[in-house]
Design a protein around this motif. Sequence first.
Motif: not given
Length: 192
Positions: A117-127, A55-59, A133-135
């Motif tokens: 919640x985790x998915x949306x957090x990952x999308x905001x962390x990616x920016x 999801x981090x890459x394709x979410x 580091x996220x991985x």
Amino acid sequence: MLEIDFKEIITVSMVLFAVIDIVGSIPIIVNLRAKVGHIESEKASIVAGAIMIVFLFVGEGLLNLIGIDVHSFAVAGSFVLFFLALEMILGIRIYRDEEPGSASIVPLAFPLIAGAGTMTTLLSLRSQFHTINIIIAILLNIILVYIVLKSSKKIENLLGENGLGVVRKTFGVILLAIAVKLFAANVKGLFV
């Protein structure tokens, strides 16, 4: 070039730890184990980690492809959390499987560990942070998730039935508050 930054890893790990809230999910895990008899800790951890990394890459692209924005996804996730919280607080059963053999994938890996919640957090962390580091932070959290899942029986024995009841209701209220916060933070985005 890999930009491994320990400060970023610690920051992202702490954010993910708070969002995943595996310690707060112990009553749900114990409850699931009581319903289905067995939790496959390894399978749940690996699947949750894989879901988060993919999801981090394709979410965001995947959500856009099927016409769902991040806000809609988060609001849907808030409803799932809301009903899980109601189960914990009221002692009722909403989620039903016909003949569950185990609770490793649904609802444990998704949506409990790797939920909206985790998915949306990952999308905001990616920016804000480097992907590597996220991985690493995801992997550290998955190791912790695995340890908690494996230790759930010991934790249950330590707390006892009354202690688990108190913890379940307390964390149910906290989960309900998280659901309301997630809903409130994203519902405005639906109408923009």
